[in-house]
Design an enzyme around this catalytic site. Structure first.
Site, PDB file in Angstrom:
ATOM      1  N   SER A  78       0.668  -1.156   0.050  1.00 35.91           N
ATOM      2  CA  SER A  78      -0.271  -0.065  -0.017  1.00 35.91           C
ATOM      3  C   SER A  78       0.726   1.352   0.000  1.00 35.91           C
ATOM      4  CB  SER A  78      -1.112  -0.148   1.152  1.00 35.91           C
ATOM      5  OG  SER A  78      -1.799  -1.250   1.151  1.00 35.91           O
TER       6      SER A  78
ATOM      7  N   ARG B  14       1.529   4.347  -2.995  1.00 29.92           N
ATOM      8  CA  ARG B  14       1.436   5.721  -2.805  1.00 29.92           C
ATOM      9  C   ARG B  14       2.651   6.705  -2.820  1.00 29.92           C
ATOM     10  NH1 ARG B  14      -2.420   2.828  -0.705  1.00 29.92           N
ATOM     11  NH2 ARG B  14      -4.573   3.373  -0.137  1.00 29.92           N
TER      12      ARG B  14
ATOM     13  N   SER C 293     -13.390   1.944   2.818  1.00 30.05           N
ATOM     14  CA  SER C 293     -12.773   1.871   1.821  1.00 30.05           C
ATOM     15  C   SER C 293     -11.525   2.516   1.731  1.00 30.05           C
ATOM     16  CB  SER C 293     -13.288   1.723   0.538  1.00 30.05           C
ATOM     17  OG  SER C 293     -12.499   1.503  -0.703  1.00 30.05           O
TER      18      SER C 293
ATOM     19  N   ASP D  99      -7.287  -7.760   4.259  1.00 31.36           N
ATOM     20  CA  ASP D  99      -6.363  -8.772   3.614  1.00 31.36           C
ATOM     21  C   ASP D  99      -5.756  -9.838   4.203  1.00 31.36           C
ATOM     22  OD1 ASP D  99      -6.504  -7.100   1.428  1.00 31.36           O
ATOM     23  OD2 ASP D  99      -5.041  -5.892   1.875  1.00 31.36           O
TER      24      ASP D  99
ATOM     25  N   LYS E 119     -12.632  -9.650  -3.815  1.00 32.86           N
ATOM     26  CA  LYS E 119     -11.627  -9.381  -3.883  1.00 32.86           C
ATOM     27  C   LYS E 119     -10.947 -10.226  -5.331  1.00 32.86           C
ATOM     28  CE  LYS E 119     -10.180  -7.004  -0.178  1.00 32.86           C
ATOM     29  NZ  LYS E 119      -9.427  -5.688  -0.495  1.00 32.86           N
TER      30      LYS E 119
ATOM     31  N   ARG F   5      -3.147 -14.572  -2.112  1.00 30.07           N
ATOM     32  CA  ARG F   5      -3.407 -14.606  -0.776  1.00 30.07           C
ATOM     33  C   ARG F   5      -3.685 -16.003  -0.423  1.00 30.07           C
ATOM     34  NH1 ARG F   5      -1.461 -10.229   1.340  1.00 30.07           N
ATOM     35  NH2 ARG F   5      -2.239  -8.023   0.220  1.00 30.07           N
TER      36      ARG F   5
END
Length: 447
Positions: A29, A33, A174, A327, A354, A406
């Site tokens: 994440s 960014r 979210s 997650d 997902k 995952r």
């Protein structure tokens, strides 16, 4: 998901104790960014510890296509020369997001307030995932969309010029929707306000401030977070050190808790409170997880985790914790399968949209490996073995992971605590988030 090359089935067998000290790769994440914001800053930023996975390189390719100069200096170290807020270029071709929903939704926000037209495409898996929750607020800001009837990729977006500030209350918890609006607000004149009833990961807010953006965060009378940005904003370059990904660390945390005799340290793990709910849940189940050497890296709290084998007990998990560990539920389901008693989860409808329907796929996978699982519309109820090994899969049988990274890693960990071992049908998707997974797993088993 369309994956290149032949399938890569792997068998993961019952393991001896896990020992040693490992580093998991950089937070996915934060990596996304960091690339985006560095590409909007005027000047040179350096990012160390960047996750070099397929999802993150898709973000880098998109920012290159819109004008940023992005160069890998050496493994894990990247240099980015940004173009400035409001100066993104029209991409010459469609942007292929591969399997990355985070790249797609955040870039939609970033481009929504720039007067450029962008076509987003993705693989078969990403093309089934809903984009309507992001399209709705961005359309209110003035962006225009040409999209399938079910709001899926491929889609064409024409950014607003100028964009209109909005006051938007999130309909679902979210971080991606919140972040998309805040990124659009960077090039939008006026006050853009996002109201977040349930807190989600706050990496975007932290990093925006690190790059010099001025935003305020208040708490409303109803407890909601109210995030306000006055645009347009200019970003200055900065150097970012990306901490280890807690979602990647989760697989090794659970493995060490479940495999008898284990004593494993996972170093440099991000401990952002909006991401740490899994550790709280595992401790409530009886897990021995110690946090050592607390520090701050790049504005994010970090610690080393020492994890030792523990006898876990089943619990009922508070749905309020869902957003802070969304997650990690696949690997939590594995922990629950070996616990004593019943673990109950609910409020997990988000898992059905997902990379796969993670409730259905994990229910089927664990049942096939010998666990006792009951699937509900919004969660799973799992009756644990009390520490006894799972049955595993017989030779010639394999777990269907539906090309979900995952699921594949979670069932690999399940194989370590099964009598017969577990064969995962295809490990290729793991490259989207954790390319080093199998190597690190071998390292801790061989020490």
């Amino acid at each position: 998901m369309n994956m290149p090359g032949a399938t890569q089935p792997r068998r993961f067998c019952r393991s001896g104790p896990l020992h040693g000290r490992i580093l998991v790769p950089g937070d996915k994440s934060i990596s996304h960014r960091a690339i985006m914001l560095a590409s909007l800053a005027v000047g040179t930023s350096t990012i160390t510890g960047l996750l070099e996975s397929a999802d993150v390189t898709a973000t880098a390719a998109a920012m290159r296509a819109t004008g940023a100069s992005i160069e890998q200096v050496k493994p894990g170290v990247w240099r980015i020369d940004g173009v400035g807020v409001g100066s993104l270029l029209q991409p010459a071709a469609a942007l292929d997001m591969g399997n990355s929903g985070t790249s797609t939704r955040l870039l939609m926000g970033l481009f929504a307030s720039h007067g450029i037209q962008t076509v987003f495409t993705g693989d078969a898996s990403l093309s089934r995932r809903p984009m309507g929750r992001v399209i709705q607020p961005l359309a209110l800001m003035g962006a225009q969309f040409t999209v399938n009837a079910d709001d899926t990729l491929p889609l064409t977006m024409r950014g607003a010029d100028p964009a209109v500030p909005i006051h938007y209350r999130l309909q679902v918890a979210s971080a991606q929707v919140k972040s998309a609006i805040l990124l659009a607000a960077l090039n939008t004149a006026g006050s853009t306000i996002v109201v977040e009833p349930t807190p989600t990961r706050d990496h975007t807010e932290r990093m925006l401030r690190g790059f010099g953006a001025n935003l305020s965060i208040d708490i409303g009378d109803d407890g909601a977070r109210i995030i306000t940005m006055q645009g347009p904003q200019d970003l200055h370059p900065c150097d970012i050190e990306v901490p280890g990904d807690p979602s990647s660390a989760a697989f090794f945390v659970v493995a060490a808790l479940l495999v008898p005799g284990s004593d494993l340290t996972i170093a440099n793990v991000g401990m952002n409170p909006t991401r740490a709910a899994l550790l709280d849940v595992l401790r409530a189940m009886g897990g021995s997880i110690e946090e050592e050497d607390h520090r701050v890296i790049g504005g994010e709290p970090v610690a080393d985790l020492r994890v030792r084998h523990s006898e876990l007990k089943g619990i009922e998990i508070d749905p309020a914790s869902t957003a802070a560990m969304i997650d990690e539920f696949p690997i939590l389901f594995v922990a629950a399968a070996l616990a004593s008693g019943r673990t109950v989860t609910q409020g997990l409808e988000e898992l059905r949209v997902k990379e796969s329907d993670r409730l259905a796929v994990m229910s089927a996978a664990l049942t096939f490996a010998g666990a006792s699982v009951e699937e509900h519309a919004d969660g799973l109820t799992i009756e644990g073995t009390g520490g006894a090994m799972l049955r595993g899969t017989l030779p010639g049988q394999s777990i269907a992971t539906m090309l979900d990274h995952r699921i594949a890693m979670s069932m690999a960990i399940a194989g370590l605590v099964s009598e017969a071992g577990v064969t995962v049908d295809d490990m290729r998707p793991v490259a989207t988030s954790f390319p080093q997974f199998e190597r690190l797993l071998g390292d801790v088993q061989c020490r």
